[in-house]
Design a protein around this motif. Sequence first.
Motif, PDB file in Angstrom:
ATOM      1  N   LEU A 182       0.834  -1.204   0.000  1.00 24.44           N
ATOM      2  CA  LEU A 182       0.000   0.000   0.000  1.00 24.44           C
ATOM      3  C   LEU A 182       0.869   1.254   0.000  1.00 24.44           C
ATOM      4  O   LEU A 182       0.616   2.204  -0.751  1.00 24.44           O
ATOM      5  CB  LEU A 182      -0.923   0.019   1.228  1.00 24.44           C
ATOM      6  CG  LEU A 182      -1.755   1.301   1.368  1.00 24.44           C
ATOM      7  CD1 LEU A 182      -2.891   1.328   0.348  1.00 24.44           C
ATOM      8  CD2 LEU A 182      -2.316   1.459   2.783  1.00 24.44           C
ATOM      9  N   ILE A 223      -6.077  -0.600  -4.870  1.00 24.13           N
ATOM     10  CA  ILE A 223      -6.669  -0.606  -3.518  1.00 24.13           C
ATOM     11  C   ILE A 223      -7.814  -1.623  -3.474  1.00 24.13           C
ATOM     12  O   ILE A 223      -7.968  -2.377  -2.516  1.00 24.13           O
ATOM     13  CB  ILE A 223      -7.121   0.815  -3.123  1.00 24.13           C
ATOM     14  CG1 ILE A 223      -5.892   1.640  -2.736  1.00 24.13           C
ATOM     15  CG2 ILE A 223      -8.134   0.773  -1.983  1.00 24.13           C
ATOM     16  CD1 ILE A 223      -6.143   3.116  -2.566  1.00 24.13           C
ATOM     17  N   VAL A 257      -5.746   0.600   4.399  1.00 23.48           N
ATOM     18  CA  VAL A 257      -6.219   0.449   3.018  1.00 23.48           C
ATOM     19  C   VAL A 257      -7.558   1.180   2.846  1.00 23.48           C
ATOM     20  O   VAL A 257      -7.766   1.895   1.852  1.00 23.48           O
ATOM     21  CB  VAL A 257      -6.349  -1.048   2.641  1.00 23.48           C
ATOM     22  CG1 VAL A 257      -7.016  -1.212   1.278  1.00 23.48           C
ATOM     23  CG2 VAL A 257      -4.978  -1.716   2.644  1.00 23.48           C
TER      24      VAL A 257
END
Lengths: 118, 594
Positions: free
Chosen positions: B469, B498, B526
């Motif tokens: 991420l 994502i 996230v």
Amino acid sequence: MPPRILTEKCNGCEGLPESRCEEACPGNLMVVDAATGKARCRCTRDCWDCMSCTKACPRAAIETRIPYQLGYHKASLRPIMGKDHITWKCVDIHGVETTYKYRNRLAAAPAIRTGKGV
Amino acid sequence: MANRKASRAVDIAPRSLAEVRTETVECDLLIIGGGNAGCFVATEAKRLDPSLRVVIMEKAEIMRSGACSAGMDALNTYIPEGKTPEDLVRWSRAQVGGGPLREDLALSNAEELNEAIDDLERWGLPILRDADGKIRYRGKWDISIHGEQLKPIMAEKAIEAGAEVYNRVAGTGLLMDGGRCVGATGLGVRDGAFHVFRAKSVVVSTGGAGTLYKSYTADSTDSGAQIWMCPYCVGSGYAMGFRQGAELSSLEQRWVATRTKDFCGPVDTISVGYKAPIINCKDERVMSRYAHLGGDAAPRFIRANAPMEEWLAGRGPCYCDTRNMAPELVQAMMTDYLNERPSFVLFLASRGQDVTKEAIEIYGSDPYIMGGHTMGGFWVDMQRMTTVPGLFAAGETAGGNPNKFVGGCAAEGKLAARGAIAYMAAGLEKPDEAAVSAQVESEKARVFAPLLRGKDYDGVTPTEMKERLQRLMDEYAGGSSQFYRTNEERLDYALRHIKMLQSQFAYLKAADLHDLMQANETMDRVDVAEAVVHHLKARRETRWAGWQTRSDYPGRDDANFDCFVETRRDPVTGEVTAFTRPYEQLVPGDRFKA
């Protein structure tokens, strides 16, 4: 790498329900190893270098180190906690020592002094 | 009063959910996060009504938790004699390039500000005063403190006031009853229990979100958390509310600041506190390039971005020029650092650096979402209630009102406590027990799933997903490696990935309780990152270069974007929608001048 445990000094805060460094770390990174009885950092990569564990250790058994990729070998910064003062002793890589001492608590009302809440 | 201590870490390896203990606590007011704002929520609530049962769910141990755990060297706002709350709002507005900002919130906060800071001094915080006893100002609004003990001082007061603190319980989700918030759940990271807090009202004060973006100091080093923001504030409060439909405001106004290079430490300490000018590699004063915008007093995002622009133009590195500082000033500056980020003094020592001979290098930080510095956080009303009834927000977690800092987060804690008490006084219906129990069971299953999969499961570690991420956000959503720039296509790319990460939550595994906390934190990161990207996409202009830079829309577009960008996630479908809300100027005057 941060933090470095001086195993000859650390006794894992034997007898306490929780070791001082385990209690202090905001990242839950400190743990007392069941096999050795000494504190260790689960993951030095996750350390913020906030020095909370180093300040909390009653036996001065924790040193904070800057990762070598960012700072050279070897400097030290040692906090000595007083009742309403803190003293810091810093030694740089050339051996130059500097001491800082200042007040970190005002002389407050007794209610505040006893307000440890533990 | 009780500060419920955690135990030493236990090793548990439950084979099924049935083996995980559930512990339920009933209270009136639940505070998620016992930091700067949370401690003030607690003290104010207990002051107003000592009969209230006030509980703090704290992820760490309250004496050293959150962004203030390392200490503090200054309070950036304290209204001096001769100035008014309106003046502070004008300054705050000019610092964010004329807004938009929530002037209603800013003004009410400013009116509470000094009293909250006076509380801190009464509680024992040393505020530096001159020989006549007058508070010593560092700049126009900021005052110097010896704040090494700031966090324990606030925590002791919250406990003394009668709040019950559940330490080492990490918040995971909210409990809902027909659209209103009736509590929250947490993971006991030491005892392995699933904690359920049933409450009449909830204040979320979990701080901001660091660690969404990769920090350049993480490249080829043993340091993945050497960032300016506390890396243990990962945005869980935003995630918990967002998943239940609470509206987020202004996340695109990220906090990016000029920090010391290779150790992401504060720079205002040097540049504001000691008037050390920012220079480039040619010894040119960088801020003189921005004289038309105020020079050294230019808005914060201009000052934050200026050294990075020098790098881009081939004039880096940049420095805070400390070479002419007198020895006693150096001693005072080092003392400031020891109060806020002591390991920066260790960093200088490990470089063998005498700052009177060699200037301190500076660089841009990784971006953070912080409603106490910039404006990203929950949309709240004047009572500090989010768009979810019963859910309040304070401090970094509440949006719309930048430049709060320590004093403003404290003041807002008080306001949120009053809001929550008024909400409870209006009378509340009993929640539907069956519906709440069902949520507890499904949330418990979600939270513990990575641990039940176990360390030998062929899946994904929390660290792997976090770092995936962080790379994604850095490269596609305007991180420091991209000099904070992004565009529509990169943001679409980020959103696609994502979505893939969200679909891979089902592969997360945890070896122990600490790992399980990290797995849950990563899922929170996230979900917050998804909101951030939607915000960056929706603002099709560049209003605050550095904080928010769109290379495909390089100019400011007042006709379309002199307003707030908002997002809401549908609690059922998970679909995120972005929309705008109008800006209202309440404090008269030129928006661009203080």
